[in-house]
Enzyme design. Structure first.
Site, PDB file in Angstrom:
ATOM      1  CD  GLN A 102      78.992  -3.871 -90.510  1.00  0.00           C
ATOM      2  OE1 GLN A 102      79.668  -3.913 -89.483  1.00  0.00           O
ATOM      3  NE2 GLN A 102      78.524  -2.744 -91.001  1.00  0.00           N
ATOM      4  CB  CYS A 126      79.223  -1.545 -86.853  1.00  0.00           C
ATOM      5  SG  CYS A 126      78.594   0.125 -86.706  1.00  0.00           S
ATOM      6  CG  HIS A 175      82.886   1.034 -87.833  1.00  0.00           C
ATOM      7  ND1 HIS A 175      81.788   0.301 -88.202  1.00  0.00           N
ATOM      8  CD2 HIS A 175      83.940   0.175 -87.891  1.00  0.00           C
ATOM      9  CE1 HIS A 175      82.150  -0.942 -88.470  1.00  0.00           C
ATOM     10  NE2 HIS A 175      83.455  -1.045 -88.287  1.00  0.00           N
TER      11      HIS A 175
END
Lengths: 214, 258
Positions: free
Chosen positions: A19, A25, A161
């Protein structure tokens, strides 16, 4: 659930992506799930575009973060996802350049999965990789092995995340989830993170979801 | 926790056999201490004292214990005069639901026959942190970032000292240099490079603490994010929006119902 399962060895998982310096994410987690769903339902593994979501999902915030639940809606409303080759990743937001005629996959719906890890394992083995979100405590310095931080340090309430569950099993009797991350192959175990399974470690069971492809 | 600058002598406070509650964590700390030691060199537990602090479902034990080294039986390696050495150790052991984790180990040699043991230590005995673990600082090989078995434990144990000992500062600079090469880092100025080195050293301490508090098999250490502050890492790579309530989705049918 079978005692172990790994979608990587069954061809349902694309290579680990990166990323870059961007909090995208959520897009990688969702495209990873759609890649798996498309493979299982249509028999073809396609690497799909995260950049399309960064540019065209107006509910989420591109590199500033996003939510899988709204990304599924965006994919459905846009009319599908282009492939990585057609709409490649830049790591920053651009003007939306999505062409419906270039879309190679579509989704019909999205669902939230159980918080019971045994049920999650059963679902994964039958239905494919799962988008989850976790508390990333310790991941900045993770190198290998099965991570199991003390619960107060890795609270399920501080999720920050999004990643993809691609399998599970046991290593020397320690149960784990195999997690595809989006920080490149030069992080963790060739880009993968292994997290303790069965204890709700780092909130792995709190935000599990999947697209539905009919 | 900071390693003591000098090994300590046993205080005059009375020592007693371990109370039943302290016995299990003390034996666990002893087992950890002896891990990897050859049969003839394992220490035995002497006296123990300590206190316990309840934390949620766990108990944090702060222990002080004397550990006795066995007399040297190998004439080829024994130093003269042959004497039985005593170690004074501080341990912190976390007991969560009956599972122990050693959070801190900090030992120093005490010559119980000689008053003023600290002076004796200062005169030539090595520091405890150098004598434990897998080797001494000076015996550490050049760190290689691609070696997955690499651990920095002996380095970590000294990182809390401020300022860093000269040889450790050199060693950390060397590890940082390898990091810069491995991950192809470039910094705009000497000042930034210096700042990144200090962040890197700070991060090694953080990684060590995370390592100590992990109950799985994970290894933490140098990664490509090791020169970023916690704030930089969080704002660049993580996703704060995940804490917000998302769009309500339909509940999936469980596999049995499919």
């Amino acid at each position: 659930a079978p005692p172990e399962w790994d979608w990587r060895s069954k061809g349902a998982v694309t290579k680990v992506k990166d990323q870059g310096m961007c909090g995208s994410c959520w897009a990688f987690s969702v495209t990873g799930n759609v890649e798996g769903q498309w493979f299982l339902n249509q028999g073809t593994l396609l690497s799909l575009s995260e950049q399309e979501l960064l540019d065209c999902d107006k509910i989420d915030k591109a590199c500033m973060g996003g939510l899988p639940s709204s990304a599924y809606s965006a994919i459905k409303n846009l009319g599908g996802l282009e492939t990585e080759d057609d709409y490649s990743y830049r790591g920053h937001m651009q003007a939306c350049n999505f062409s419906p005629e270039k879309a190679k996959v579509y989704i019909n719906d999205s669902v939230e999965l159980s918080q019971n890890e045994q049920k999650l394992a059963a679902w994964l083995a039958k239905r494919g990789p799962i988008s989850v979100a976790i508390n990333a405590f310790g991941m900045q310095f993770y190198r290998h092995g099965i991570s199991r931080p003390l619960r107060p340090l890795c609270s399920p309430w501080l999720i920050d995340h999004a990643v993809l569950l691609v399998g599970y099993g046991n290593r020397s009797d320690v149960p784990f989830w195999a997690i595809k991350n989006s920080w490149g192959t030069d992080w963790g175990e060739k880009g993968y993170y292994y997290l303790h399974r069965g204890s709700g470690a780092c909130g792995v069971n709190t935000m599990a979801s999947s697209a539905v492809v009919d | 926790a900071a390693a003591p600058a000098q090994p300590r002598a046993a205080s005059a406070q009375a020592w007693v056999p371990p109370s039943p509650e302290l016995r299990a964590p003390a034996l666990f700390a002893l087992e950890m201490f002896n891990r990897g030691r050859a049969a003839g060199t394992r220490v035995v537990l002497g006296a123990v004292r300590g206190r316990v602090h309840r934390v949620g479902q766990g108990s944090l034990y702060s222990l002080e214990a004397t550990l006795m080294e066995p007399p040297c039986n190998d004439p080829t390696v024994c130093q003269l005069p042959v004497s039985k050495k005593t170690l004074l150790c501080s341990f912190e052991v976390l007991d969560e639901l009956g599972k122990h984790v050693l959070l801190r180990k900090d030992c120093g040699l005490v010559d119980t026959k000689v008053p003023g043991a600290e002076r004796a230590q200062a005169a030539g005995e090595p520091k405890s942190a150098f004598t434990q673990g897998s080797g001494t600082i000076s015996s550490l090989s050049q760190p290689r970032l691609d070696n997955r078995n690499e651990t920095f434990s002996p380095v970590f144990s000294l990182l809390n000292e401020d300022p860093l000992p000269q040889d450790l500062a050199v060693k950390m600079a060397s590890i940082f240099r390898n990091f810069v090469i491995t991950y192809n880092r470039t910094y705009e100025s000497k000042e930034e490079a210096q700042w990144r080195l200090s962040v890197f050293v700070h991060n090694m301490v953080r990684a060590q603490k995370i390592q100590a508090l992990d109950r799985g098999t994970a290894q933490y250490g140098v990664t490509k994010f090791s020169d970023l502050t916690e704030e930089e890492f969080r704002t660049t790579y993580l996703n704060p929006l995940l804490r917000e309530p998302g769009k309500k989705m339909k509940q999936a049918k469980s596999v049995g119902d499919l």
